[in-house]
Scaffold this active site. Structure first.
Site, PDB file in Angstrom:
ATOM      1  N   ASP A 181      20.415 -38.536   5.520  1.00  0.00           N
ATOM      2  CA  ASP A 181      20.225 -39.751   4.726  1.00  0.00           C
ATOM      3  C   ASP A 181      18.752 -40.066   4.502  1.00  0.00           C
ATOM      4  O   ASP A 181      18.389 -40.680   3.503  1.00  0.00           O
ATOM      5  CB  ASP A 181      20.885 -40.949   5.421  1.00  0.00           C
ATOM      6  CG  ASP A 181      22.400 -40.913   5.325  1.00  0.00           C
ATOM      7  OD1 ASP A 181      22.914 -40.305   4.371  1.00  0.00           O
ATOM      8  OD2 ASP A 181      23.063 -41.481   6.205  1.00  0.00           O
ATOM      9  N   HIS A 203      10.338 -38.444  14.647  1.00  0.00           N
ATOM     10  CA  HIS A 203      11.491 -39.315  14.454  1.00  0.00           C
ATOM     11  C   HIS A 203      12.465 -39.267  15.622  1.00  0.00           C
ATOM     12  O   HIS A 203      13.622 -39.673  15.492  1.00  0.00           O
ATOM     13  CB  HIS A 203      12.218 -38.951  13.152  1.00  0.00           C
ATOM     14  CG  HIS A 203      12.692 -40.147  12.398  1.00  0.00           C
ATOM     15  ND1 HIS A 203      13.989 -40.594  12.437  1.00  0.00           N
ATOM     16  CD2 HIS A 203      12.037 -41.007  11.599  1.00  0.00           C
ATOM     17  CE1 HIS A 203      14.120 -41.662  11.679  1.00  0.00           C
ATOM     18  NE2 HIS A 203      12.956 -41.943  11.169  1.00  0.00           N
ATOM     19  N   GLU A 262      30.498 -41.521   2.595  1.00  0.00           N
ATOM     20  CA  GLU A 262      30.044 -42.165   3.821  1.00  0.00           C
ATOM     21  C   GLU A 262      30.697 -43.547   3.902  1.00  0.00           C
ATOM     22  O   GLU A 262      31.627 -43.863   3.159  1.00  0.00           O
ATOM     23  CB  GLU A 262      28.513 -42.284   3.874  1.00  0.00           C
ATOM     24  CG  GLU A 262      27.821 -41.013   4.301  1.00  0.00           C
ATOM     25  CD  GLU A 262      26.404 -41.243   4.813  1.00  0.00           C
ATOM     26  OE1 GLU A 262      26.060 -42.399   5.146  1.00  0.00           O
ATOM     27  OE2 GLU A 262      25.641 -40.266   4.884  1.00  0.00           O
TER      28      GLU A 262
END
Length: 431
Positions: free
Chosen positions: A171, A95, A287
């Site tokens: 997340d 990632h 958030e």
């Protein structure tokens, strides 16, 4: 109110350990006797030559699928002791954004590959069949020992079997434990629990010399604190002892909209200042995101904003250059607290200055909330929109300059020219 100064969050993508040197013949490595597999297969090499960013492609000479930390240590030690030298890079779920896990003319360690026995952990050097729940010295101190290549989604599923879960998250859960701990591991829970790197008791690390070292806040503490958030430059994490807490059963998920940036940031900062309060008097997750495109709010966030009654930026944000701001908060609960969650949420929302007609709520299981981004990923994959370039910029912005950032970037440079997510939320510096 605490005097801590919040900073707007971001995280740096996993930059892994590299021992830079000259090239090496992979055939010479095949005789090292790994318990796992050293592969020169074209498909293996192709897989690790790309990452999530898909902006660079670098093919290594070989890919190591380790069976244990000893395999990793043996490879790094060989690179360190070699007269020629060669590059070694650890890769979790791939990632990274800009090739940080690539190994030019070297070997990529596939930490999360299906053939590397990724469910194995190393407890003081002794492999176990799967992640094992261990209880600490105190009844309230639970933790889990996890292989560095394990994905957080698998950690979560394993701990939920015991009614427990890690305290701090990212997340997106399809990231490796070693990957996020090499950065910080930040999400909406960090204002309360701190990032993931402050919720680790102990690590096993393969150093640049190929030594396997156990470290913690009490033992080899300099290495421990260097590796956590160290961008992979001080070692490869092969085991992490993760702090756990009782897992809630359900989540009340709330979004409210703002047209005034000052009110939006003021409310965010107020909410994270409540981190020391009892759980009944604060949210569990804070958030937010910026909306500069109607398609973003009515499609990407469609679970909240009904297509039958779409939210119109043109009407809500007309006086603010067409920009809206969404505050996103959650309240965790279970059967024992279900009767009071409405009252607790209502009391907190009364203190905020959002647009009164823009309260959007949903109620879902805890696992579904934590794994929410993966559902969006599956939708994008079905449309062929996932395996594409993903440029991504992450910044910490001082509180004193965030209003300037809003004027110059959100209302200036971006305008109505992007449909990608723009996340913005504060952090407590003391966390």
């Amino acid at each position: 109110m605490p005097t801590t100064k919040p900073l707007i969050l971001s995280f740096v993508i996993y930059h892994l350990l590299s021992t830079v040197g000259l090239t090496v013949d992979p055939n010479g490595l095949l005789g090292l006797g790994f318990d796992g597999q050293l592969s020169v297969d074209a498909a293996d090499v192709e897989t690790v030559s790309l990452d999530f960013g898909r902006m660079t492609q670098v093919k290594p000479l070989a890919v190591l699928h380790p069976a244990s930390a000893d395999d990793i240590a043996g490879l790094v030690r060989t690179a360190y002791q070699s007269a020629q030298g060669f590059t070694v890079s650890a890769r979790g779920h791939g990632h990274s954004i800009n090739g940080q896990a690539h190994a030019t003319d070297g070997v990529v360690i596939a930490m999360s590959s299906s053939t590397s026995k990724r469910n194995r952990i190393s407890l003081q050097g002794n492999p176990a069949a799967r992640p094992t729940l261990l209880l600490g010295d105190k009844p309230s101190c639970s933790y889990m020992d996890v292989w560095g290549g394990e994905l957080w989604i698998d950690v979560l599923n394993s701990t939920l079997e015991y009614g427990l879960a890690p305290r701090s998250w990212t997340d997106y859960l399809y990231l490796s434990v070693g990957g996020t701990l090499s950065n910080a591991g930040i999400s909406g829970q960090a204002f309360n629990h701190g990032p993931q790197i402050t919720n680790v008791y102990e690590l096993d690390v393969v150093t640049g010399k190929g030594e396997v070292v156990t470290c913690s806040n009490e033992h080899n503490s300099e290495l421990f604190h260097a590796v956590l958030g160290g961008l992979g430059q001080f070692g490869i994490i092969t085991r992490a002892r993760i702090a756990l807490e009782p897992a809630p059963q359900r989540v009340r998920w709330i979004r409210v909209l703002y047209s005034n940036f000052s009110a939006f940031t003021k409310d965010q900062e107020y909410l994270i200042s409540l981190h020391g309060n009892p759980s009944t008097d604060r949210f569990d997750y804070v958030e937010g995101f910026v909306i500069v495109d109607e398609g973003l709010i009515n499609n990407w966030r469609s679970s909240f904003f009904s297509p039958r009654n779409p939210v119109k930026i043109s009407s809500l944000g007309a006086a603010n250059g067409g920009v809206l701001y969404c505050l996103e908060v959650t309240k965790n609960y279970d059967e024992s607290t279900a009767d009071t969650v409405d009252q607790e949420v209502g009391a907190l929302l009364k203190k905020l200055d959002f647009i009164p007609t823009t309260i959007f709520t949903t109620d879902i299981p805890y696992l579904d909330f934590l794994d929410r981004v993966h559902k969006a990923e599956l939708k994008l994959r079905s449309k062929g929109l996932w395996d594409v370039p993903h440029p991504w910029l992450n910044l910490f912005v001082p509180k004193s300059r965030i209003a300037d950032f809003d004027r110059g970037v959100f209302k200036g440079i971006l305008g109505n020219k992007t449909s990608g997510p723009i996340l913005i939320y504060p952090m407590n510096k003391n966390k």
